[in-house]
Design a protein around this motif. Structure first.
Motif, PDB file in Angstrom:
ATOM      1  N   LYS A 291       0.814  -1.216   0.000  1.00  0.00           N
ATOM      2  CA  LYS A 291       0.000   0.000   0.000  1.00  0.00           C
ATOM      3  C   LYS A 291       0.851   1.271   0.000  1.00  0.00           C
ATOM      4  O   LYS A 291       0.416   2.316  -0.500  1.00  0.00           O
ATOM      5  CB  LYS A 291      -0.948  -0.015   1.199  1.00  0.00           C
ATOM      6  N   SER A 292       2.067   1.194   0.543  1.00  0.00           N
ATOM      7  CA  SER A 292       2.929   2.376   0.535  1.00  0.00           C
ATOM      8  C   SER A 292       3.398   2.696  -0.877  1.00  0.00           C
ATOM      9  O   SER A 292       3.569   3.869  -1.236  1.00  0.00           O
ATOM     10  CB  SER A 292       4.129   2.164   1.461  1.00  0.00           C
ATOM     11  N   LEU A 293       3.604   1.655  -1.695  1.00  0.00           N
ATOM     12  CA  LEU A 293       4.070   1.859  -3.064  1.00  0.00           C
ATOM     13  C   LEU A 293       2.929   1.951  -4.069  1.00  0.00           C
ATOM     14  O   LEU A 293       3.058   2.594  -5.107  1.00  0.00           O
ATOM     15  CB  LEU A 293       5.004   0.714  -3.468  1.00  0.00           C
ATOM     16  N   MET A 294       1.813   1.272  -3.773  1.00  0.00           N
ATOM     17  CA  MET A 294       0.661   1.226  -4.689  1.00  0.00           C
ATOM     18  C   MET A 294      -0.613   1.428  -3.875  1.00  0.00           C
ATOM     19  O   MET A 294      -1.323   0.459  -3.563  1.00  0.00           O
ATOM     20  CB  MET A 294       0.623  -0.123  -5.416  1.00  0.00           C
ATOM     21  N   PRO A 295      -0.950   2.648  -3.503  1.00  0.00           N
ATOM     22  CA  PRO A 295      -2.131   2.886  -2.656  1.00  0.00           C
ATOM     23  C   PRO A 295      -3.421   2.358  -3.258  1.00  0.00           C
ATOM     24  O   PRO A 295      -4.368   2.043  -2.529  1.00  0.00           O
ATOM     25  CB  PRO A 295      -2.170   4.421  -2.534  1.00  0.00           C
ATOM     26  N   HIS A 296      -3.468   2.264  -4.585  1.00  0.00           N
ATOM     27  CA  HIS A 296      -4.686   1.796  -5.271  1.00  0.00           C
ATOM     28  C   HIS A 296      -4.696   0.283  -5.449  1.00  0.00           C
ATOM     29  O   HIS A 296      -5.625  -0.266  -6.063  1.00  0.00           O
ATOM     30  CB  HIS A 296      -4.795   2.470  -6.629  1.00  0.00           C
TER      31      HIS A 296
END
Length: 442
Positions: A291-296
């Motif tokens: 989630k830190s790198l790809m919130p979506h």
């Protein structure tokens, strides 16, 4: 006239990839493939050992085949055929049962399709399943399932898969890339990587535990195959999903921001009893890193309820953990005893009604989590791959991060990619959209 063959697949994406490969072998012997509900000379049922009531489900499918053609030859292959061959052979109407090593030799047994009085069994000791057969599913659906690995060396106390599929072993990197190129040349837009324990990719045949390549090597190489629009990782153990892989997917050309990561329990006590290879803290770290790198990103979770010794407090620990975790949906499995597994003889058995109640609670939580995730995506522009079925006047599709959408049926959309804006959630829990102009993706 060509003899006709029909296939039915139970279970996982891996089974679908193997069915498709075996079907191509049978078609190569001159058979014409037809849908399972139609009359055929040969019916092949690829079985699963994971699904509950596997025996009951299998008998129902055999009856369907017999109804379509009482004189047809019926063959059972796959995991349940390896674990319970005599049981399947005794089912009325079954003529042939092939275990783990024999299923890829089905064509060797098709010279005589005369009905047998009793099912003929050809199976092996699972230790003999030490070679690798590559496979992929194509032509059945919009996306292709590409098998990269088979078997498992883990000893989870509830699981029959090592008994049904043998040791962990992998396809060569060269062969995986060749299969990916073949799929690409057929115009398939999305490839899903599948196996029993794909994060363990790299182990060779015959029990060779040295990794020729790593899973990270695999995803890096696949990312460079021309003509593939999307690559999706099907399911990967949390202890084998490394930070380097997550980082690579975040910057990848073709790998999509969708992860399916088995948890099984949010209680470290139950994870130990299951002999899982991680604690809850590691799982949390993996979700946080994604989630830190790809919130979506969309994250799906497998969870088992009612494992022996799971108290109300243990279950609530899992429930509250999942409720707070930034994930999108759950696959909920109600624990059921499997022969020859340690969990089947454990004490403190959870009553079936309690298991079912817990399962119902987590399924309701999954609906809530999915809707909450969809709501975070409203207003965003995503890419949708539309599928091939007309379902009650609608065509469905998935965004790269696994949001399910639907629009009125339009055959020209089948197997095409479009930029869309997600607008609202409809009464079926799917997302409505508007097309972004001039955004058809080749």
């Amino acid at each position: 006239m060509k003899k006709k063959v029909a296939f039915y697949t139970l279970g996982c994406k891996l089974n679908f990839s193997e069915t498709s490969t075996i079907a191509r072998q049978v078609e190569g012997e001159g058979f014409l493939r037809v849908p399972f509900h139609e009359e055929a000379d040969l019916y092949v049922i690829n079985t699963c050992s994971v699904t509950e009531n596997a025996d009951k489900r299998f008998k129902t499918i055999v009856r369907q085949a017999q109804k379509a053609n009482p004189k047809a030859f019926v063959a059972a292959i796959g995991c349940y055929a390896q674990l319970k061959p005599e049981q399947l052979a005794a089912v009325d109407g079954v003529d042939l049962v092939l275990g783990a090593t024999e299923k890829f030799k089905l064509t060797d047994y098709l010279n005589d399709l005369s009905k047998n009085d009793f099912g003929e069994v050809h199976s092996c000791e699972i230790s003999e399943a030490d070679f690798y057969v590559g496979s992929y599913a194509i032509g059945d659906r919009t996306r292709a399932f590409l098998k990269v690995q088979d078997g498992c060396d883990y000893k989870c106390t509830y699981c029959t898969i090592p008994l049904a599929r043998g040791i962990s072993r992998s396809d060569t990197l060269e062969n995986v890339l060749r299969n990916a190129r073949e799929i690409s040349e057929e115009g398939i837009k999305e490839i899903v990587l599948t196996g029993v324990n794909i994060g363990d990719y790299g182990k060779g045949e015959f029990g060779n535990k040295r990794h020729e390549h790593t899973f990270l090597d695999l995803v890096r190489a696949l990312d460079d195959v021309p003509g593939i629009n999307r690559l999706r990782i099907s399911s990967i153990e949390p202890n084998l999903l490394k930070d380097e892989t997550i980082s690579f997917v975040a910057g990848s050309k073709t790998f999509v921001p969708h992860f399916h990561i088995p948890l099984q329990s949010g209680s470290d006590k139950i994870l130990r009893a299951m002999k899982r290879r991680y604690k809850r803290e590691l799982y949390t770290n993996r979700v946080d890193q994604i989630k830190s790198l790809m919130p979506h990103a969309c994250i799906g979770v497998d969870v088992i309820v009612g494992f022996p010794g799971e108290t109300d407090d243990d279950f609530l620990e899992t429930y509250h953990y999942l409720n707070e975790l930034d994930i999108a949906y759950l696959h909920v499995f109600t624990f059921s005893e499997r022969d020859n597994t340690p969990a089947a003889t454990m004490n403190n058995v959870v009553p079936l009604k309690v298991r079912q109640k817990r399962s119902k609670m987590l399924r309701a939580l999954s609906i809530k989590k999915r809707r909450a995730f969809y709501e975070t995506q409203l207003g965003s522009v995503r890419t949708v791959l539309f599928e091939g079925e007309n379902k009650a006047g609608y065509i469905h599709g998935f965004t790269e991060n696994y949001v399910k959408v639907r629009v009125p049926w339009n055959p020209s959309l089948v197997n095409t990619l479009h930029k869309v804006r997600l607008t609202e959630i409809d009464e079926e829990g799917m997302v409505r959209l508007e097309f972004v102009k001039a955004a058809v993706i080749p």
